[in-house]
Design an enzyme around this catalytic site. Structure first.
Site, PDB file in Angstrom:
ATOM      1  CG  ASP A 135       7.540 -10.433  -5.942  1.00  8.25           C
ATOM      2  OD1 ASP A 135       6.592 -10.436  -4.754  1.00  8.25           O
ATOM      3  OD2 ASP A 135       7.557 -10.987  -6.822  1.00  8.25           O
ATOM      4  CG  HIS A 165       1.399  -4.880  -0.838  1.00  3.93           C
ATOM      5  ND1 HIS A 165       2.143  -5.747  -2.497  1.00  3.93           N
ATOM      6  CD2 HIS A 165       0.009  -5.749  -1.423  1.00  3.93           C
ATOM      7  CE1 HIS A 165       1.141  -5.290  -2.695  1.00  3.93           C
ATOM      8  NE2 HIS A 165      -0.314  -5.611  -2.175  1.00  3.93           N
TER       9      HIS A 165
END
Ligand code: GDP
Length: 428
Positions: A12, A40
């Site tokens: 992340d 994503h």
């Protein structure tokens, strides 16, 4: 030339945004590991998207997007994701799937769920996408490769029978659930065959040719160094290597072709799932950072789970960049820190009374306490700034302090979620 974009932290970090941005001048974008267990988030002209399986280049019409052999391929998720983006106005992207990629089966997902329930409080925080059972089968050599979907019926059924005999012992006797049937699994595979057939490709030879033609290739990593099964915080890790080095294997290219390794580091820390997290913060301080973080808060792109939050960790990031072999660091989400009067940075770990800047193995990591240095904040919004010199002095000092601590060059600073929110910096 091949570039890899990989995470230096726990995932992340904003890799999707960097990949989307660098996709502009790439011909081919490849996912080389992991599965639909992480995602994503990409913000571009078409809107905001969470991708789990498709490479981040799917928004460009000039790129070929490849799912490499190292990926845990969930075929229905891939097809649904593809339909989802096309329905939202993205031109149908060109996609190739390696004939050597292996398939996430419905029983992998089932076994993942059953095992998490059995482990209850001692679970690994799996997203229940079947990833651990999938990779276990791959290495136990009882997985199904895309190429096997094209075997003849009798041969395929014989293999299914062999595989599920073993699965059924667990399913019936450990988990007390209904047994799998050969006919159902065969039908499942035939459905997958229909879905995947248009995309199947001998990817390593395709890439060999592309390299000879001088194409620009991007390897897109998922998660980050600290989730690598060998070099991460084992056992709270993922099941496939998250390192750039694995990009060669998971795509099928020679390792020496990878010329640039962009390790993405976030300007503060976040992590999902269990495991030691030395610079973790709690309470209001964490809530504030979580709600301001990323683009609309630090919540999982796949699961919606609130992420655990912390200050920037120089020890973990230095290690993270080293194991990736970073040639460049992309330092992301810096704009989020503009609200703080001062910003703590973890510069060392105190373990049994000694301070170290070397990242330890899990047993010692669990005892580590953070050593903080506080840097002055810049107290303004830095979004929209395009030149490094135009950043406030305290902001530049923050970047340069961290660059010195981690020992790898920060050549890109990301100050917003959009494609253009990027500041390039010359190497020192
Ligand atoms: P990935 O898995 O590494 O691609 O990361 P995620 O997509 O899970 O998380 C990154 C989040 O931060 C996404 O919501 C991005 O849109 C957002 N993001 C990326 N770079 C920046 C940035 O520089 N500033 C801000 N505010 N958000 C960013």
């Amino acid at each position: 030339m091949v570039r890899a974009i990989v995470g230096a932290n726990w995932g992340d970090e904003g890799k999707g945004k960097i990949t989307d941005m660098l996709g502009q001048d790439s011909d081919i974008i490849i996912r080389f590991q992991g599965g639909a267990n992480a995602g994503h988030t990409i913000v571009n002209n078409y809107g905001k998207f969470a991708l789990h399986t498709l490479p981040s280049g799917v928004f460009y019409s000039h790129t070929v997007n490849i799912i490499g052999n190292g990926v845990a391929l969930n075929i229905p998720v891939m097809v649904k994701e593809l339909q989802g983006i096309v329905e939202r106005g993205v031109p149908t992207p060109k996609i190739l799937v390696s004939d050597r990629a292996q398939i996430v089966m419905s029983y992998h997902i089932l076994l993942d769920k059953l095992e998490e329930e059995r482990l209850a409080g001692k679970s690994f925080g799996s997203t229940k996408s079947g990833i651990a059972p999938f990779y276990s089968d791959k290495y136990a050599k009882i997985g199904f490769q895309v190429s096997e979907l094209f075997m003849d019926e009798a041969e395929l059924k014989e293999k299914i029978g062999r595989v599920i005999t073993q699965k059924n012992v667990l399913i019936e006797h450990l988990y007390h659930a209904p047994a799998l049937k050969v006919e159902d699994i065969y039908e499942e595979l035939m459905e997958y065959r229909r879905m995947i057939e248009p995309y199947v490709c001998d990817v390593s030879s395709y890439l060999d040719k592309a390299l000879k033609e001088g194409k620009n290739i991007l390897l897109e990593g998922q998660l980050g160094t600290l989730k690598d099964p060998d070099h991460g915080i084992y056992p709270m890790v993922t099941s496939s290597s998250t390192l750039a080095a694995y990009g060669a294997i998971g795509a099928g290219i020679p390792p020496y072709e990878i010329k640039q390794i962009i390790a993405v580091c976030k300007a503060y820390s976040s992590a999902v799932g269990a495991g030691a997290f030395v610079s973790e913060i709690f309470g209001d301080e964490a809530d504030e950072l979580r709600n301001r973080g990323g683009d609309g808060g630090e919540y999982g792109a796949t699961t919606g789970r609130p992420r655990r939050m912390g200050w920037f960790d120089c020890v973990a990031s230095k290690y993270g960049c080293r194991l990736q072999g970073a040639t460049d660091v992309a330092f992301t989400v810096l704009d989020v820190l503009g609200y703080l009067d001062e910003i703590p940075v973890c510069v060392g770990y105190e373990i049994d009374g000694e301070v170290t800047t070397d990242f330890p193995t899990t047993r010692l990591l669990e005892k580590a306490k953070p050593v903080y240095k506080k840097l002055p904040g810049w107290k303004c919004d830095i979004r929209g700034i395009r030149k490094y010199e135009d950043l406030p002095e305290n902001c530049r000092n923050y970047v340069e302090f961290i660059e010195e601590q981690i020992g790898y060059p920060i050549t890109m600073v990301s100050n917003g979620p959009g494609r253009d929110d990027i500041i390039f910096r010359n190497r020192k």
